[in-house]
Design a protein around this motif. Structure first.
Motif, PDB file in Angstrom:
ATOM      1  N   ARG A   1       7.994   4.777   2.188  1.00 50.72           N
ATOM      2  CA  ARG A   1       8.599   6.029   2.616  1.00 50.72           C
ATOM      3  C   ARG A   1       8.899   7.022   1.642  1.00 50.72           C
ATOM      4  O   ARG A   1       8.523   8.217   2.179  1.00 50.72           O
ATOM      5  N   TYR A   2       9.710   6.712   0.632  1.00 51.35           N
ATOM      6  CA  TYR A   2       9.955   7.816  -0.413  1.00 51.35           C
ATOM      7  C   TYR A   2       9.745   7.430  -1.808  1.00 51.35           C
ATOM      8  O   TYR A   2       9.965   6.214  -2.195  1.00 51.35           O
TER       9      TYR A   2
ATOM     10  N   ASP B   1      13.516   0.959   5.422  1.00 50.92           N
ATOM     11  CA  ASP B   1      12.432   1.812   4.723  1.00 50.92           C
ATOM     12  C   ASP B   1      12.436   1.389   3.160  1.00 50.92           C
ATOM     13  O   ASP B   1      13.551   0.759   2.630  1.00 50.92           O
TER      14      ASP B   1
ATOM     15  N   GLU C   1      -0.270  11.220  -3.333  1.00 48.21           N
ATOM     16  CA  GLU C   1       0.662  11.126  -2.178  1.00 48.21           C
ATOM     17  C   GLU C   1       1.200  12.448  -2.024  1.00 48.21           C
ATOM     18  O   GLU C   1       1.251  13.352  -2.718  1.00 48.21           O
TER      19      GLU C   1
ATOM     20  N   LYS D   1       6.948  13.076   0.523  1.00 45.85           N
ATOM     21  CA  LYS D   1       7.575  11.690   0.230  1.00 45.85           C
ATOM     22  C   LYS D   1       8.227  11.707  -1.090  1.00 45.85           C
ATOM     23  O   LYS D   1       8.739  10.840  -1.654  1.00 45.85           O
TER      24      LYS D   1
ATOM     25  N   GLU E   1       0.829  -1.149  -0.027  1.00 41.56           N
ATOM     26  CA  GLU E   1      -0.035  -0.013  -0.040  1.00 41.56           C
ATOM     27  C   GLU E   1       0.941   1.403  -0.084  1.00 41.56           C
ATOM     28  O   GLU E   1       2.014   1.057   0.350  1.00 41.56           O
ATOM     29  N   LYS E   2       0.285   2.376  -0.190  1.00 49.08           N
ATOM     30  CA  LYS E   2       1.115   3.680  -0.098  1.00 49.08           C
ATOM     31  C   LYS E   2       1.856   3.763   0.850  1.00 49.08           C
ATOM     32  O   LYS E   2       2.994   4.330   1.093  1.00 49.08           O
ATOM     33  N   ASP E   3       1.004   3.415   2.082  1.00 49.77           N
ATOM     34  CA  ASP E   3       1.863   3.669   3.430  1.00 49.77           C
ATOM     35  C   ASP E   3       3.112   2.984   3.636  1.00 49.77           C
ATOM     36  O   ASP E   3       3.928   3.149   4.614  1.00 49.77           O
ATOM     37  N   ASP E   4       3.243   1.879   2.904  1.00 52.74           N
ATOM     38  CA  ASP E   4       4.557   1.136   2.934  1.00 52.74           C
ATOM     39  C   ASP E   4       5.631   1.700   2.200  1.00 52.74           C
ATOM     40  O   ASP E   4       6.780   1.111   2.600  1.00 52.74           O
TER      41      ASP E   4
END
Ligand code: ACO
Length: 324
Positions: free
Chosen positions: A242-243, A300, A263, A267, A237-240
């Motif tokens: 970091r950048y 990360d 997003e 990020k 998912e997008k939350d996984d």
């Protein structure tokens, strides 16, 4: 086993050229350049060739990794502005740093070159052929820039970045590459034109030309698409993530990608303001900045995405391991 970044290094020429400096040689302004691109200044070489920048970035990456040049199995350099047609830039770097045991060659994938180079290394690591590699993105685009063309000369800069890759347990989780040769004319720098004793003409040397809006459309389609593909097939998912470490072509492209992905901009770290577009060098330059600022920690997950002339695009999903 997979490719892990063991050390990263970067090097840019000392001379800073600001937007105001450029306004003295073409009809432009700091306001136009900053608002359309995000670029405030760039580094321009006054003597160092691409291989000089590349070799210094390589030395710094080797030092950061604690790896000796003679331990390298492979050197792959992405560049669109090598010193020579041959030998390759990678071979020149090999000679400069004394990497006597490495096989060395260049990849021509424009601004996606660093990502293509990483992906090729990954293939060699997965097959168990090599264990330690150096990937480089290096350019002196100032020598292929038409300094009378305001639509392109404000965009680019010179610089180099390099990474030492080791075959480890943690690192690249997935990657992809793509090309669309039918759109090649959107961004082009001709080599010598045909000319010989039969044509009766002398070869001419070309400069970079660009259809900026075509490139913009291509980038804001392919980059989010690649990122979403990598996330989807790795069940992330997008939350996984970091950048997102994107090729630094233009701040507006990065903003458009962020909007499409829904997003936040924090990020999407950027170095475009101080280096301009350094083509294949931009991703390792940005990664180096992130490491120097302590932005990355073990575990990360980042997605790197390069895109450029060809057209070419490539992306890497990487789990960071703080060995640098
Ligand atoms: N200063 C002032 N005016 C300029 C400049 C300049 N440096 N360059 C172009 N203009 C003028 C043009 O002449 C034109 O004037 P006109 O309306 O009187 O004809 C006007 O500005 C608009 O020109 P466009 O080319 O339409 O400008 P656009 O808004 O598209 O912006 C840009 C140009 C920034 C390059 C944009 O197309 C873009 O972001 N493209 C993405 C491509 C990109 O960033 N490429 C980088 C390299 S490629 C890569 O790395 C993959």
């Amino acid at each position: 086993m997979t490719a892990s970044i063991a050390g990263i290094g970067a090097y840019v020429p000392e001379t800073i050229v600001t937007n105001d400096d450029l306004a003295k040689i073409v009809e432009t302004s700091d306001e136009w350049i900053t608002s359309r691109t995000g670029i405030r200044e760039r580094r321009i070489s006054t003597g160092e060739e691409t291989s000089d920048l590349a070799a210094e970035a390589a030395r710094r990456a080797l030092a950061a990794a604690g790896v000796k040049a003679e331990d390298l199995d492979l050197i792959i350099m992405g560049t669109s502005s090598p010193d020579c047609n041959y030998p390759s830039g990678a071979c020149e770097v090999q000679a400069k740093i004394g990497a006597v045991n490495a096989a060395a060659f260049d990849v021509s994938a424009a601004c996606a070159g660093f990502i293509f180079a990483m992906n090729i290394v990954q293939g060699f690591f997965k097959s168990g052929i090599y264990q330690t590699a150096l990937v480089i993105g290096a350019e002196t685009l100032s020598k292929v820039t038409d300094w009378t063309d305001r639509s392109t000369c404000v965009l680019f800069g010179d610089g180099a970045g390099a990474a030492v890759l080791k075959n480890e347990k943690t690192g690249i989780l997935d990657m992809l590459m793509g090309s669309d040769g039918t759109k090649g004319e959107a961004l082009m720098c001709k080599s010598r034109t045909l000319g010989n004793f039969l044509t009766g003409t002398k070869p001419e040397i070309g400069f970079m030309t660009m259809d900026g809006q075509e490139v913009f459309r291509f980038a804001v389609k392919r980059v989010p698409e690649s990122i979403e593909t990598l996330m989807k097939r790795n069940h992330m998912e997008k939350d996984d993530i970091r950048y997102y470490v994107l090729h630094q072509a233009n701040e507006r492209i990065v903003e458009a990608v962020a909007r499409r992905l829904k997003e936040p901009m924090d990020k999407f770290p950027m170095t475009i303001a101080k280096y301009g577009n350094t083509s294949t060098a931009s991703i390792p330059l940005l990664l180096n900045d992130m490491v120097e600022q302590g932005m990355l920690k073990d575990g990360d997950k980042i997605i790197m995405s390069g895109f450029g002339a060809g057209m070419t695009w490539g992306a890497v999903l990487l789990e960071w391991k703080q060995s640098v």
